[in-house]
Structure formats: C-alpha cells, structure tokens
Design a protein around this motif. Sequence first.
Motif, short mmCIF file in Angstrom:
data_model
loop_
_atom_site.label_atom_id
_atom_site.label_comp_id
_atom_site.label_asym_id
_atom_site.label_seq_id
_atom_site.Cartn_x
_atom_site.Cartn_y
_atom_site.Cartn_z
N TYR A 180 -2.68 9.76 -4.95
CA TYR A 180 -2.32 11.05 -5.54
C TYR A 180 -2.94 12.16 -4.69
CZ TYR A 180 -0.76 8.45 -9.62
OH TYR A 180 -0.10 7.58 -10.44
N THR A 181 -2.11 13.07 -4.22
CA THR A 181 -2.57 14.14 -3.34
C THR A 181 -2.54 15.49 -4.07
OG1 THR A 181 -0.31 14.37 -2.51
CG2 THR A 181 -1.80 12.95 -1.25
N PRO A 182 -3.36 16.46 -3.64
CA PRO A 182 -3.32 17.78 -4.27
C PRO A 182 -1.91 18.39 -4.23
CG PRO A 182 -5.25 17.59 -2.88
CD PRO A 182 -4.41 16.37 -2.61
N LEU A 183 -1.57 19.13 -5.26
CA LEU A 183 -0.22 19.68 -5.39
C LEU A 183 0.13 20.68 -4.29
CD1 LEU A 183 2.38 19.72 -7.04
CD2 LEU A 183 1.30 21.32 -8.62
N ASN A 184 -0.88 21.27 -3.66
CA ASN A 184 -0.62 22.24 -2.59
C ASN A 184 -0.83 21.65 -1.20
OD1 ASN A 184 -3.36 21.97 -2.72
ND2 ASN A 184 -3.81 24.17 -2.83
N GLN A 185 -1.03 20.35 -1.10
CA GLN A 185 -1.29 19.72 0.20
C GLN A 185 0.00 19.56 1.00
OE1 GLN A 185 -3.84 16.21 0.30
NE2 GLN A 185 -2.49 15.26 1.81
N LEU A 186 -0.03 20.01 2.25
CA LEU A 186 1.13 19.90 3.13
C LEU A 186 0.86 19.04 4.37
CD1 LEU A 186 2.40 23.60 2.96
CD2 LEU A 186 3.52 21.59 1.98
N ASP A 187 -0.38 18.61 4.58
CA ASP A 187 -0.73 17.76 5.71
C ASP A 187 -1.00 16.35 5.18
OD1 ASP A 187 -1.71 16.43 7.89
OD2 ASP A 187 -3.37 17.81 8.29
N PHE A 188 -0.14 15.40 5.57
CA PHE A 188 -0.24 14.04 5.05
C PHE A 188 -0.69 13.04 6.11
CE2 PHE A 188 2.95 16.31 2.53
CZ PHE A 188 2.43 16.15 1.25
N SER A 189 -1.34 13.52 7.16
CA SER A 189 -1.72 12.64 8.26
C SER A 189 -2.65 11.52 7.81
CB SER A 189 -2.36 13.45 9.40
OG SER A 189 -3.42 14.24 8.92
N ALA A 190 -3.63 11.83 6.96
CA ALA A 190 -4.57 10.81 6.49
C ALA A 190 -3.85 9.75 5.66
CB ALA A 190 -5.69 11.46 5.68
N GLU A 191 -2.98 10.21 4.77
CA GLU A 191 -2.24 9.27 3.91
C GLU A 191 -1.28 8.40 4.73
OE1 GLU A 191 -3.99 12.35 1.53
OE2 GLU A 191 -2.62 12.54 3.23
N LEU A 192 -0.66 8.99 5.75
CA LEU A 192 0.27 8.23 6.58
C LEU A 192 -0.46 7.19 7.42
CD1 LEU A 192 2.69 11.12 7.61
CD2 LEU A 192 3.20 9.19 6.09
N SER A 193 -1.68 7.47 7.81
CA SER A 193 -2.49 6.48 8.53
C SER A 193 -2.81 5.30 7.62
CB SER A 193 -3.80 7.12 9.02
OG SER A 193 -3.54 8.10 10.01
N GLN A 194 -3.17 5.60 6.35
CA GLN A 194 -3.42 4.54 5.38
C GLN A 194 -2.17 3.71 5.14
OE1 GLN A 194 -5.76 7.53 2.61
NE2 GLN A 194 -5.95 5.49 1.77
N LEU A 195 -1.04 4.41 5.05
CA LEU A 195 0.24 3.75 4.81
C LEU A 195 0.57 2.78 5.95
CD1 LEU A 195 3.43 5.71 3.69
CD2 LEU A 195 3.56 3.73 5.17
N ALA A 196 0.44 3.25 7.18
CA ALA A 196 0.75 2.41 8.33
C ALA A 196 -0.15 1.18 8.38
CB ALA A 196 0.60 3.23 9.62
N ALA A 197 -1.43 1.36 8.05
CA ALA A 197 -2.39 0.25 8.07
C ALA A 197 -2.09 -0.77 6.98
CB ALA A 197 -3.80 0.79 7.93
N ALA A 198 -1.53 -0.33 5.87
CA ALA A 198 -1.26 -1.22 4.74
C ALA A 198 -0.06 -2.14 4.99
CB ALA A 198 -1.04 -0.40 3.48
N ARG A 199 0.82 -1.77 5.90
CA ARG A 199 2.02 -2.55 6.24
C ARG A 199 2.82 -2.96 4.99
NH1 ARG A 199 2.52 -4.53 11.28
NH2 ARG A 199 0.82 -4.14 12.75
#
Length: 228
Positions: A180-199
């Motif tokens: 769950y990310t803050p409602l005003n967050q527009l930079d998802f680089s950290a979450e996308l790194s986690q996503l890629a690592a999770a496969r």
Amino acid sequence: TLTLGTAQAQAPIKIGFLGELSGPTAAVGQDQLDGFLLRLEQNGGKLGGIPVQLVKEDSQLKPDVANQAARKLVERDKVAIITGISFSNIMMATHKYITDNEVFLIGSNAGPSQIAGGQCSAYQFITSWQGDQAAEAIGQYASEKGYKKVFVLAPNYQAGKDIVTGFKRYYKGQLADELYTPLNQLDFSAELSQLAAARPDAVFAFYPGGLGVAFTKQYAQAGLMKQV
C-alpha cells in the motif's frame, strides 16, 4: 396567478458538485464534472425540465477541506442535491453529514463498501459501483487463468483497501506481496524493484487518475511489460 405558477414551476434547483479537482488525481473529478456539464448543456441547462444552478467545490482530496465544502453547500448555498465525489476517503468523510441533513447525495464514482451496509442512507445513491465488486471479478479471472503468485499494489486509502479485499475474496492463489503506497505518491521505483525481485506470475494494481498514468509508464520503463 398563471404567471406566478409558471415562475414557481421554473424555479431553479441548486445542485452542488463536490469533486477532486486539483492535484495529481484531478483528472477523475474533472471527468465527472465534464460529464455532468455536458448533459446539462445538451438539456439546455435543465434536468427533468427544471433549470439547474450548479455550485462547484474542490475537495482537494483532503477530508477536512471536503467537510468544510459540504457544510458550505448545505448550510450557505442550500443545495438540494450533492453529486460528484471521486475518492472513497472523501465519501466516508462527508456522506453522513450530507445525508443526516436530508440532502440527497448522488455519488458518481466513489462507492466504499461500508456505506452499502450499516451506514447506508435513504438519501444516498451511488451510480457507479461498490468498491470491491469489480476486483472480485478480476480475482476470479486470475484464479481461472491459473496464476499461482500475484503481486498486489494499491494506494493506502479506503478504495485501495476495498479493491484488494475484493480481489483476495475470489483469488485462490498466493500473494507474492501486498503493498500500500501513499495516495499522493507518484514515484514507484522502490515498489517496482520489489516487484521484479518477487518474480510473480501477474500483477494486480489499482491506481486511479494520474497515479495510474505514472505507475503504468514506470512499469513499462522498467521493462516489466515484457516480463510479467
């Protein structure tokens, strides 16, 4: 007497539009307002044959600002109807005050599950959907597709939680992660790194308005469109 009766019949009805009209999520509220104004224009400024006086208020996606705007519309502007309301946290903040004052609330986007149950009011109508319903269908689809591990992302507010709850209600596989990310967050680089690592086998993401544009662009830039 005839002239007076005609004048009374044509007295305008005041309708308040309360929407999220500024900031990164403003596209959602603006779409709702544009749709309302288009229909009003097509009908010569009338709805049901009655002239409409529209009063617009911007909630700024802030519950305290929305509450002040709702009070203005009800107490000062004396509107008979309030419509709009794009986001569930704004709906949850304002709907009880509006309906308790016997002003009709016709929501055209937000539909938090709570106000479909114990907090429902006879003065409240939601023309869109209940927050978790569409996600239930996607959860069922993901199960039927055989996805075993899904990565889930959503903004940290009522609609995000409703959407994820609906998805999990019908998805029978495993969650790679639930972020769950803050409602005003527009930079998802950290979450996308986690996503890629999770496969994961698939990604289920709910991001309204400008958040969805930013997330999708960054997802593509990260090369994930070709991987997941």
